[in-house]
Design an enzyme around this catalytic site. Structure first.
Site, PDB file in Angstrom:
ATOM      1  CG  HIS A 146      18.936 -39.379 134.762  1.00 45.33           C
ATOM      2  ND1 HIS A 146      17.777 -38.890 134.220  1.00 45.33           N
ATOM      3  CD2 HIS A 146      19.430 -40.221 133.824  1.00 45.33           C
ATOM      4  CE1 HIS A 146      17.571 -39.406 133.016  1.00 45.33           C
ATOM      5  NE2 HIS A 146      18.573 -40.219 132.748  1.00 45.33           N
ATOM      6  CG  ASN A 173      14.638 -40.305 129.529  1.00 44.12           C
ATOM      7  OD1 ASN A 173      14.905 -40.212 130.724  1.00 44.12           O
ATOM      8  ND2 ASN A 173      15.518 -40.720 128.634  1.00 44.12           N
ATOM      9  CG  HIS A 194      17.264 -52.254 138.205  1.00 38.87           C
ATOM     10  ND1 HIS A 194      17.274 -52.412 136.843  1.00 38.87           N
ATOM     11  CD2 HIS A 194      18.095 -53.206 138.685  1.00 38.87           C
ATOM     12  CE1 HIS A 194      18.073 -53.413 136.516  1.00 38.87           C
ATOM     13  NE2 HIS A 194      18.580 -53.917 137.617  1.00 38.87           N
ATOM     14  CE1 TYR A 238      19.333 -48.290 133.762  1.00 35.16           C
ATOM     15  CE2 TYR A 238      18.609 -46.697 135.391  1.00 35.16           C
ATOM     16  CZ  TYR A 238      18.824 -47.051 134.080  1.00 35.16           C
ATOM     17  OH  TYR A 238      18.538 -46.161 133.077  1.00 35.16           O
TER      18      TYR A 238
HETATM   19 FE1  HDD Z   1      19.403 -44.602 132.477  1.00 35.12          FE
HETATM   20  C1  HDD Z   1      19.623 -43.332 135.621  1.00 35.12           C
HETATM   21  C2  HDD Z   1      16.290 -43.225 132.152  1.00 35.12           C
HETATM   22  C3  HDD Z   1      19.338 -45.541 129.178  1.00 35.12           C
HETATM   23  C4  HDD Z   1      22.222 -46.287 132.930  1.00 35.12           C
HETATM   24  N1  HDD Z   1      18.200 -43.485 133.645  1.00 35.12           N
HETATM   25  C5  HDD Z   1      18.472 -43.062 134.914  1.00 35.12           C
HETATM   26  C6  HDD Z   1      17.389 -42.288 135.411  1.00 35.12           C
HETATM   27  C7  HDD Z   1      16.446 -42.254 134.431  1.00 35.12           C
HETATM   28  C8  HDD Z   1      16.956 -43.018 133.334  1.00 35.12           C
HETATM   29  C9  HDD Z   1      15.106 -41.559 134.488  1.00 35.12           C
HETATM   30  C10 HDD Z   1      17.336 -41.606 136.760  1.00 35.12           C
HETATM   31  C11 HDD Z   1      16.600 -42.425 137.776  1.00 35.12           C
HETATM   32  C12 HDD Z   1      16.513 -41.653 139.061  1.00 35.12           C
HETATM   33  O1  HDD Z   1      15.789 -40.650 139.093  1.00 35.12           O
HETATM   34  O2  HDD Z   1      17.192 -42.043 140.011  1.00 35.12           O
HETATM   35  N2  HDD Z   1      18.105 -44.355 130.956  1.00 35.12           N
HETATM   36  C13 HDD Z   1      16.851 -43.851 131.049  1.00 35.12           C
HETATM   37  C14 HDD Z   1      16.155 -44.072 129.796  1.00 35.12           C
HETATM   38  C15 HDD Z   1      17.021 -44.697 128.958  1.00 35.12           C
HETATM   39  C16 HDD Z   1      18.240 -44.891 129.692  1.00 35.12           C
HETATM   40  C17 HDD Z   1      14.720 -43.667 129.527  1.00 35.12           C
HETATM   41  C18 HDD Z   1      16.827 -45.175 127.558  1.00 35.12           C
HETATM   42  C19 HDD Z   1      15.697 -45.438 127.042  1.00 35.12           C
HETATM   43  N3  HDD Z   1      20.578 -45.669 131.274  1.00 35.12           N
HETATM   44  C20 HDD Z   1      20.366 -45.985 129.954  1.00 35.12           C
HETATM   45  C21 HDD Z   1      21.370 -46.911 129.498  1.00 35.12           C
HETATM   46  C22 HDD Z   1      22.191 -47.142 130.567  1.00 35.12           C
HETATM   47  C23 HDD Z   1      21.676 -46.351 131.659  1.00 35.12           C
HETATM   48  C24 HDD Z   1      21.455 -47.503 128.106  1.00 35.12           C
HETATM   49  C25 HDD Z   1      23.390 -48.021 130.674  1.00 35.12           C
HETATM   50  C26 HDD Z   1      23.651 -49.062 129.971  1.00 35.12           C
HETATM   51  N4  HDD Z   1      20.735 -44.702 133.979  1.00 35.12           N
HETATM   52  C27 HDD Z   1      21.804 -45.519 133.956  1.00 35.12           C
HETATM   53  C28 HDD Z   1      22.537 -45.549 135.278  1.00 35.12           C
HETATM   54  C29 HDD Z   1      21.701 -44.572 136.145  1.00 35.12           C
HETATM   55  C30 HDD Z   1      20.613 -44.138 135.191  1.00 35.12           C
HETATM   56  C31 HDD Z   1      23.996 -45.303 135.206  1.00 35.12           C
HETATM   57  C32 HDD Z   1      22.432 -43.451 136.837  1.00 35.12           C
HETATM   58  C33 HDD Z   1      21.884 -43.373 138.236  1.00 35.12           C
HETATM   59  C34 HDD Z   1      21.072 -44.566 138.377  1.00 35.12           C
HETATM   60  O3  HDD Z   1      21.096 -45.283 137.213  1.00 35.12           O
HETATM   61  O4  HDD Z   1      20.476 -44.904 139.360  1.00 35.12           O
HETATM   62  O5  HDD Z   1      22.524 -46.830 135.803  1.00 35.12           O
END
Ligand code: HDD
Length: 725
Positions: free
Chosen positions: A85, A158, A349, A372
């Protein structure tokens, strides 16, 4: 509404009045009080152009602390981009609930319709880097931060209601597979490559989400025209401690609309900022994007009533089985002041919850609850990211967490622990009992296992439900998307494995995809023999869910839609006037596009202002095209390859087209049927120039017909396979 809420929701009424911020800035610079340029210590800088040197032609001196400070700060301007993202755009706004939800949840911001809760929303693509294009085929992040009086609540969702994998354990693998391949960092922001489809074809649980990702949901026309989903099943818990399972939905007021794939790819080159520009401009122009918050609520005792597992994030709850109740609305009405400080530094988060909202045991969600905070610590440089203005809670925050990188809060006094009795000789107490966040006391007494629940074993029924629920055109787009993506996969075995899996969704779909891939016909049996394949078919009471289609969503409004009027010297400007007025009154925006900037001269020697050229504002920037009358003008347009391409490409992309008078000849010469009685869908033809109709009602009728055609978004049913644009 509390004072604090009011203050936060009403901060700087800038949006919709773009001039105000600019005027403020201008005022600051034209008053006597021009801000002085200083170092970060506040020292006035006398010269911002020249470094300190030993003589005008001599070397720069290390002593130049002003230069060093400036360069050092610049050297450290970048922070790591999000691991997923990374590319996003965001806006401020507010949320208001329609009526109290106290029967279901204790969440304070869902109680009082008079309260406007401030929000900050960040939309994103998943796979691409920060500088990648907006219109790539990808899932869109839809993350909402509610600044409530009980603390910040983040709904981090999402635009697709299901996910590729069922357990967070697979998330790093999924992301490594979809992002650019590690040896050569190719391709950027695209899933159309071997490693993604290799992984996806070996993980049949991804099939349902693949169907969505290959649909037009993954190439939205606008961030304002997509749905949002919390994806996981969450819980609402009321003040009596009673729980309902809940699925969150965001329903866009403007309906759900996608681009044509060819168009999306071209926009990625011509205007990589297409979505963020669209969001920014609509807010600046006072066209505030709006969504309703919908919930599907399922009583605790109905947990096992569905034939699929509510904890499985590859499943959705069809709206026909549990209706979506619309409980409030969100309006985005203010653009950020500073991209880095707000859009980049915002830290979401799924674990930022408030009393009354709780988690389910979805193993994907459970893993997210760890990820997160961890990622923010490395991305934002330490444990104090919650103190950044965009992340700060609007309610009081008090605890004994201390120090760390970039700490802002100056905690006072001797005590940084609990329990304690040194302040006023009284013991510090945590207000226990029913106050604060209470986890729902779900009874759990199972053995420790590292296994998937057998109730997660159906990987195809809902993929099929989704496909069955699409319109004819939507199905065609899905076939085309699979063909495109898999044709970019070099390894034939991966293509084969994928179509073998698809045979379990729909035999015909799989066959049609395979046809163009130079591989064997799909083999459902081969798929069934592979590791990872599960087909424990659950019974779904429905075969189709109309709510899963994007067709006919929205209210048909043309507000903020863009219409190109193609012109050249000699067009009949009078014929345009009434039609243009009709379009603009309906809320669409017209732009005059010609061979050059400046003006063109109409047939009656009027100067017509030109807003853009065929080269700098191609048809992919518009939702509709109007070809005016005027023999000389139309002849010039017909001799101009760019103009011809402009109209034909819009036709190919199934956009509304209107031609008046001689403009109709242009359509005919392009092979576009122009018989007013049998024009192709979405083509409005007025063979007589409107001025000659001698009847304002006729002009109005043309405008109305054109507006109705634009309001349908695209005319996907149009036969365009043979169109060479
Ligand atoms: Fe995630 C970012 C949505 C599964 C780990 N995720 C992130 C963002 C969104 C989502 C919208 C961007 C937020 C922003 O604009 O800053 N993610 C989802 C959805 C998931 C999902 C809807 C499943 C239903 N994500 C998911 C899993 C993991 C992560 C299973 C890890 C185990 N996601 C992350 C992250 C991020 C992230 C690495 C990257 C940047 C951040 O968190 O702030 O922690």
């Amino acid at each position: 509404m509390t004072q604090q809420n009011k203050a936060a929701a009403g901060r700087r009424p800038k949006a919709g009045d773009p001039s105000q911020a600019k005027q403020e800035q201008l005022a600051a610079f034209t008053s006597d009080n021009i801000p002085q340029l200083t170092t970060n210590q506040g020292l006035q800088i006398p010269d911002n152009h020249n470094s300190l040197k030993a003589g005008v032609r001599g070397p720069t001196l290390l002593e130049d602390f002003i230069l060093r400070e400036k360069i050092t700060h610049f050297d450290h301007e970048r922070i790591p981009e999000r691991v997923v993202h990374a590319r996003g755009a965001a806006a401020h706004g507010y949320f208001e609930v329609y009526k109290s939800m106290s029967q279901f949840t204790a969440a304070e911001f869902l109680q009082d319709p008079a309260v406007k809760t401030p929000v900050f929303v960040r939309f994103s693509t998943v796979a691409g880097s920060r500088g990648s294009a907006d219109t790539v085929r990808d899932v869109r992040g839809f993350a909402v931060k509610f600044y409530t009086q009980q603390g910040n609540y983040d709904l981090v969702g999402n635009n697709i209601p299901v996910f590729f994998i069922q357990d967070a354990m697979k998330f790093p693998d999924l992301i490594h597979a979809v992002k650019a391949e590690p040896h050569n960092e190719i391709p950027q922001a695209a899933s159309a490559h071997d490693s993604f489809w290799d992984f996806a074809s070996l993980m049949p649980e991804s099939t349902h989400m693949l169907m969505w990702a290959m649909s037009d949901r993954a190439i939205p026309r606008s961030l304002r025209m997509m749905e949002g989903f919390g994806v996981h099943t969450f819980r609402f818990v009321n003040a009596r401690g009673e729980s309902h399972f809940v699925k969150f939905h965001w329903k866009p007021k403007l309906g759900i609309h996608g681009l044509a794939w060819d168009e999306a790819q071209k926009i990625a080159g011509k205007d990589p900022d297409f979505h963020r520009r669209d969001l920014w401009e609509s807010i600046e122009n006072g066209n505030f994007p709006e969504w309703e918050l919908g919930v599907q609520m399922i009583p605790q005792d109905k947990e096992h009533a569905f034939g699929f597992d509510l904890l499985d994030p590859t499943k959705l709850v069809p709206e026909e089985m549990v209706p979506v109740q619309r409980i409030g609305r969100m309006v985005l009405n203010r653009n950020p002041d500073n991209f880095f400080a707000e859009t980049e530094q915002v830290a979401f988060h799924p674990g930022h919850v408030v009393p009354g909202i709780d988690f389910s045991n979805d193993p994907l969600l459970q893993g997210r609850l760890f990820s997160y905070t961890d990622t923010q610590i490395s991305r934002l440089g330490g444990a104090n990211f919650h103190e950044l203005p965009i992340n700060k809670a609007v309610c009081p925050v008090h605890n004994f967490q201390r120090d760390g990188m970039h700490r802002q809060t100056i905690a006072r006094g001797q005590v940084a622990y609990e329990p304690h009795s040194l302040i006023d000789g009284k013991e510090f107490r945590i207000d226990g009992g029913s106050a604060g966040f209470q986890s729902f006391p779900e009874e759990i007494d199972p053995p420790k296992v590292r296994r998937r629940s057998p109730s997660f074993d159906d990987h195809f029924t809902q993929a099929r439900l989704f496909f069955n629920s699409q319109s004819v055109a939507e199905k065609e787009h899905i076939v085309a998307a699979f063909r495109f993506e898999l044709s970019k996969v070099d390894t034939p075995g991966v293509r084969q494995r994928m179509v073998d899996n698809l045979a379990h969704v729909d035999e015909k779909l799989a066959r049609r995809v395979a046809e163009v891939l130079g591989i064997n016909a799909p083999d459902a049996k081969a798929a069934a023999g592979r590791p990872g394949y599960r087909d424990h078919r659950m019974t779904m009471p429905i075969d189709e869910s109309p709510a899963l289609s994007m067709q006919d969503t929205g209210d048909g409004s043309v507000k903020t839609r863009k219409v190109a009027i193609v012109v050249a010297d000699g067009i009949d400007s009078a014929s345009l006037k009434a039609v243009r007025e009709g379009i603009e009154q309906a809320g669409a925006k017209c732009m005059v596009i010609g061979p050059r900037l400046g003006t063109v001269a109409s047939a009656s020697k009027r100067q017509v202002d030109v807003d853009g050229t065929f080269a700098n504002m191609p048809s992919i920037m518009f939702d509709a095209v109007l070809v005016p009358a005027g023999a000389a003008g139309v002849a010039t347009l017909q001799a101009n390859g760019d103009a011809l391409h402009f109209v034909l490409e819009a036709y190919k992309h199934c956009k509304a087209i209107c031609a008046i008078g001689e403009g109709v000849q242009m359509l005919s010469s392009l092979g576009i049927g122009s018989d007013p009685k049998a024009a192709p869908p979405g083509v409005v033809v007025a063979a007589t120039p409107v001025t000659n109709l001698g009847d304002a009602t006729a002009a109005l009728q043309i405008a109305q017909d054109f507006v109705a055609a634009i309001g349908k978004h695209r005319h996907w049913e149009r036969a365009v396979d043979g169109v060479p644009a």
